[in-house]
Design a protein around this motif. Sequence first.
Motif, short mmCIF file in Angstrom:
data_model
loop_
_atom_site.label_atom_id
_atom_site.label_comp_id
_atom_site.label_asym_id
_atom_site.label_seq_id
_atom_site.Cartn_x
_atom_site.Cartn_y
_atom_site.Cartn_z
N UNK A 1 0.86 -1.19 0.00
CA UNK A 1 0.00 0.00 0.00
C UNK A 1 0.89 1.23 0.00
N UNK A 2 0.39 2.31 -0.62
CA UNK A 2 1.15 3.55 -0.67
C UNK A 2 1.02 4.38 0.59
N UNK B 1 -0.55 2.66 8.22
CA UNK B 1 -1.58 1.74 7.76
C UNK B 1 -2.87 1.81 8.55
N UNK B 2 -3.77 0.90 8.21
CA UNK B 2 -5.08 0.87 8.85
C UNK B 2 -4.97 0.31 10.27
N UNK B 3 -5.91 0.78 11.11
CA UNK B 3 -6.01 0.32 12.50
C UNK B 3 -7.43 0.58 12.97
N UNK B 4 -7.91 -0.14 13.98
CA UNK B 4 -9.26 0.09 14.48
C UNK B 4 -9.48 1.55 14.86
N UNK B 5 -10.53 2.15 14.36
CA UNK B 5 -10.86 3.53 14.68
C UNK B 5 -10.10 4.57 13.89
N UNK B 6 -9.11 4.14 13.10
CA UNK B 6 -8.32 5.08 12.30
C UNK B 6 -8.96 5.20 10.92
#
Length: 771
Positions: A632-633, A637-642
């Motif tokens: 991913x660029x 990265x993704x995280x809960x609530x983010x």
Amino acid sequence: MAEGVKGEGDVVSGGWGSLSGMAQVFARERPADALVTLQRQNKPRGYMCSSCAWGKPAHPHAFEFCENGAKATLWDLTRDRCTPEFFEAHTLAELRTWQDYDLEMVGRLTEPMRYDATLDTYVRCSWDDAFQGIAAELKAMDPDAAVFYASGKASLEASYLYALMARVYGNNHLPDSSNMCHETTSVGLKKVIGSPVGTCVLEDFAYCDAIFYFGQNPGTNSPRFLHPLQDAVKRGCKIITFNPVREAGLLHFINPQNPLQMLTRTPTELSHMYLQVRPGGDISAIMGLCKHIFARDAADRAQGGEGVLDRAFIAEHTDGLDAFRHAAEAASWDQIEDHSGLSRSDLEAAADVYCAANNVIGVYGMGLTQHVHGSQSIGMLVNLLLLRGNLGRKGAGISPVRGHSNVQGQRTVGISEKPELVPLGRLAEMFAFDPPREKGRTTIEVCEGVRDGAVRAFMSLGGNFVRAIPEREAMESAWRQLSLTVYVATKLNRSHLVHGRVSYLLPCLVRAEADIQRGVPQAVSMEDSFSHIHGSLGHAAPASPHLRSEPSIIAGIADATLPPHPKRPWLTWGADYTRVRTLIEETYPDMFRDYSARMFHKGGFYRGNPARERQWKTSSGKAEFTTPTVATALGIGRAPGRFHLITMRSNDQFNTTIYGFSDRLRGLEGSRAVLLMSPGDIDAQGLVAGETVSVVSDAGDGVAREVGGLTLTAFDLPQGCIGGYYPEMNALMPLWYHDEASKTPAAKGVPVRVRRDTATAVADLMSTSIA
């Protein structure tokens, strides 16, 4: 989709809405000479639009302008005036409480001004006093402490003089708006194909069979592009769109110059497939395309076929295929689907379109590039095109869509912080000086230098720099510590109120106005996204007799600041742009042969691009397949609530210029204080559409960043993605959060969290002015 959710694609680009938008600005601005100017806009020996950098055809339409291009012209030619008397009535402290939209609505600046600290306002001064005052400050400081910024509107002639002035002064601190927007292209493309610009020309869109379209919104940012897209679709070309937001400009288009479409209100459906990729998910999406292409190739060869790859092209012109193929084959579909947010079946169907097309063009905008690993996204798109030889031939290639009207051309003639991109030896010989060889500052490095005190002077050739950069509040505070700020501008904007100890506000002509130097009409020129050079002649009466042209202002400052020398007659150059074009031709003879004689050719003249001729100026001498190091660029990265925030421009906007509060193409009206979120995410967060929320930084660096007072709006977006307007949301973007290779701010994937507003949350959402 739930009832009332915005962004469902039911709005049409073009059509009567476009005409209505232009009419509203016309009625408000009451512009002089507007109809004559619009009739000449983007036509041979006419005025070249100051809005986007889309190409100018050799055979233009009767009306060769779009809604935003017309708005830009009407905005420039307004009858409203910002006179010295306006500043007598308002301190800068008071004006800093105004919305930026209201600042620019005051009208055109009319006279040169200097800041008076005792009155806290700008006061009238003469041009000579301004030049001498600026020179005194520049002469008193270390040349390394001064920065010369250029917005993307300045002509080739002005840009060349500006870059020369900076280097004779003693540095390469020449950042421009490309640093904020599209520098990832200049760095990323140059690495893999040896060219910092796209390989396509306008005519290629008449011969392509498929267009793979990433992260660009033509309906808002380059509406004239909709004409060749419509023509392409009508002859059978398939457009495959990758964008988190379902933009009307790539869904439905009614051509305002087609009477039948206007009367029947029957749009052309543009995208064959519209894939709502996650922010930063383009790397994985393209990996999925390539993985399927490799699988199809292997299957076809196993059955005795020739395969789908262009093996002859790959063998002769590329390097690095094996490593990339191994990476694609090893990538798991689970990971590809997770990071891209797209299904395997959709990606395989899109790859089948690619394989069936003889000629493919890859189009992209900042949605692809404004990420921490945006350069790798560009490399992946080039990988896709290389697989079937879709570079360096008619009807195929890579086509970044530029923003400002001459942002590409400025780089061509020397506006660059990278000394290796400029023929310094030739400049030394032509102008009898020793050009500095040290690398200059990028936009991000300028901000860092202002913050730490290394930068003491900032000159801006156009633009609204302080409003366009990340870390807005912190940077405005640091900006007031500068010794000198110089703003060359047409209208008042927020940056002009954030000044140094000594500050000058210098009003210039707009491109549509007649530029008369010593009794002789002058023409200027610019470069479009397709590397074509166009001449421009303004005819409108200037807004004030006290205005000067950008070349004249640059020449005046240079003449007052720099040691005199017979090889550097600044005032002569500032009064005769033909002489400047002769200098450009001498500096860049291969690109600008017979410059003045060719500048008014229909469709412009092509300055050339070796990559289009399959001459690869790379380290290997070939076009480079690259293997991404990330899936991913996104930098965080993704995280809960983010959530990952993408900053967007409205239909009533160009860069930081806000024409009004209608985002017609997204179905949003009346306010820019909105936050867009999918209905599923709204429910998951326990929020309710219509309530007021705040967005706070989730960058993990301990710095508090917040924008509040936002109306939560249900919108068709991928899970984990939210949207808000640029530049209002810039306060959430860390200065250090940028593309690793180019330092372009990563504005399309800012890590944030959303919370219900508290009583003390105050929105800092000011509609901003000229970029």
